[in-house]
Scaffold this motif. Structure first.
Motif, PDB file in Angstrom:
ATOM      1  N   ALA A   1       0.831  -1.206   0.000  1.00  0.00           N
ATOM      2  CA  ALA A   1       0.000   0.000   0.000  1.00  0.00           C
ATOM      3  C   ALA A   1       0.869   1.261   0.000  1.00  0.00           C
ATOM      4  CB  ALA A   1      -0.937  -0.010   1.204  1.00  0.00           C
ATOM      5  N   MET A   2       1.978   1.234   0.719  1.00  0.00           N
ATOM      6  CA  MET A   2       2.898   2.381   0.719  1.00  0.00           C
ATOM      7  C   MET A   2       3.521   2.558  -0.663  1.00  0.00           C
ATOM      8  SD  MET A   2       4.669   1.823   4.456  1.00  0.00           S
ATOM      9  CE  MET A   2       5.822   3.184   4.327  1.00  0.00           C
TER      10      MET A   2
ATOM     11  N   ILE B   1      -3.441   1.277   7.066  1.00  0.00           N
ATOM     12  CA  ILE B   1      -2.273   1.874   7.727  1.00  0.00           C
ATOM     13  C   ILE B   1      -1.165   2.137   6.704  1.00  0.00           C
ATOM     14  CG2 ILE B   1      -0.401   1.414   9.381  1.00  0.00           C
ATOM     15  CD1 ILE B   1      -2.556  -0.136  11.052  1.00  0.00           C
ATOM     16  N   GLY B   2      -0.900   1.172   5.843  1.00  0.00           N
ATOM     17  CA  GLY B   2       0.131   1.357   4.815  1.00  0.00           C
ATOM     18  C   GLY B   2      -0.203   2.486   3.875  1.00  0.00           C
TER      19      GLY B   2
ATOM     20  N   GLY C   1       2.025   5.730   3.595  1.00  0.00           N
ATOM     21  CA  GLY C   1       2.540   6.076   2.272  1.00  0.00           C
ATOM     22  C   GLY C   1       2.204   7.506   1.894  1.00  0.00           C
ATOM     23  N   LYS C   2       0.988   7.922   2.181  1.00  0.00           N
ATOM     24  CA  LYS C   2       0.590   9.310   1.900  1.00  0.00           C
ATOM     25  C   LYS C   2       1.419  10.267   2.738  1.00  0.00           C
ATOM     26  CE  LYS C   2      -2.343  12.274   0.042  1.00  0.00           C
ATOM     27  NZ  LYS C   2      -2.457  12.460  -1.393  1.00  0.00           N
TER      28      LYS C   2
ATOM     29  N   CYS D   1       5.243  10.008   1.406  1.00  0.00           N
ATOM     30  CA  CYS D   1       5.557  10.232  -0.007  1.00  0.00           C
ATOM     31  C   CYS D   1       4.853  11.420  -0.635  1.00  0.00           C
ATOM     32  CB  CYS D   1       5.196   8.986  -0.824  1.00  0.00           C
ATOM     33  SG  CYS D   1       6.080   7.517  -0.306  1.00  0.00           S
ATOM     34  N   ASP D   2       3.945  12.040   0.062  1.00  0.00           N
ATOM     35  CA  ASP D   2       3.146  13.065  -0.602  1.00  0.00           C
ATOM     36  C   ASP D   2       3.083  14.358   0.190  1.00  0.00           C
ATOM     37  OD1 ASP D   2       1.644  14.153  -2.601  1.00  0.00           O
ATOM     38  OD2 ASP D   2      -0.208  13.106  -2.110  1.00  0.00           O
ATOM     39  N   TRP D   3       4.268  14.854   0.585  1.00  0.00           N
ATOM     40  CA  TRP D   3       4.319  16.137   1.259  1.00  0.00           C
ATOM     41  C   TRP D   3       3.962  17.220   0.251  1.00  0.00           C
ATOM     42  CZ3 TRP D   3       5.220  17.084   6.364  1.00  0.00           C
ATOM     43  CH2 TRP D   3       5.645  16.000   7.141  1.00  0.00           C
ATOM     44  N   MET D   4       2.986  18.025   0.588  1.00  0.00           N
ATOM     45  CA  MET D   4       2.553  19.083  -0.309  1.00  0.00           C
ATOM     46  C   MET D   4       3.452  20.300  -0.121  1.00  0.00           C
ATOM     47  SD  MET D   4      -1.287  20.441  -0.563  1.00  0.00           S
ATOM     48  CE  MET D   4      -1.846  21.357  -1.948  1.00  0.00           C
ATOM     49  N   SER D   5       3.762  20.957  -1.231  1.00  0.00           N
ATOM     50  CA  SER D   5       4.575  22.171  -1.154  1.00  0.00           C
ATOM     51  C   SER D   5       4.059  23.170  -2.194  1.00  0.00           C
ATOM     52  CB  SER D   5       6.049  21.856  -1.408  1.00  0.00           C
ATOM     53  OG  SER D   5       6.217  21.370  -2.719  1.00  0.00           O
TER      54      SER D   5
END
Length: 165
Positions: free
Chosen positions: A45-46, A145-146, A150-151, A154-158
């Motif tokens: 899932a990650m 949970i995975g 993972g979000k 892996c998905d830091w918003m900038s």
């Protein structure tokens, strides 16, 4: 907690030892094996979230590349060099007053990479879905949970902002 194999496996269950996932070779025979299966589901899932982020990043890269290619065409047009060959200055001045629309496409290699990323993402998502369809509560929780981890990872918003301009 074990349940006998059979039709009840397609109903909601909390089976640990004795659970079987995807293939007959993935038959859980110990608590450690079930823990490893849960960690594997979380990792899958990650991975899905990482792939989704990678696809967005690659598409953003291609969009920047197309913008650069468009800027080159615009600069050439401003100099009176029409994309189809030489041009005169009168046409260039008229072109400045009128907007032109040019459709730029990704290259064949870029599209091939996009398609490959799509297939891999689809395959991983499908495997996650198949794992969830065993209706094992522990496995579904591990998928959730995975996916959340993972979000988060892996998905830091900038957002880029211009200061003082």
């Amino acid at each position: 907690m074990t349940n006998p194999p059979g039709p009840s496996q397609m109903l909601w269950n909390w089976t640990t030892i004795g659970a079987c996932f995807l293939t007959s070779q993935w038959h859980v025979r110990s608590e450690g094996g079930f823990a490893a299966s849960c960690l594997g589901a979380m990792a899958l899932a990650m991975t899905l979230e990482a792939l989704r982020r990678g696809v967005r990043e690659y598409d953003a890269y291609i969009a920047r590349d197309l913008t650069r290619r468009g800027a080159v065409l615009e600069a050439a047009s401003a100099k009176g060099e029409a994309p189809g060959g030489g041009g005169n200055h009168q046409q260039a001045r008229q072109g400045q007053q009128q907007q032109q629309r040019v459709t730029l496409r990704v290259t064949a290699v870029q599209q091939l990479i996009r398609a490959a990323l799509h297939v891999v993402t689809f395959a991983v998502a499908y495997m996650v879905m198949l794992l969830a369809m065993y209706f094992n509560g522990y496995m579904i929780l591990c998928i959730f949970i995975g996916n959340g981890l993972g979000k988060f990872l892996c998905d830091w918003m900038s957002q880029t902002v211009v200061l003082g301009g």
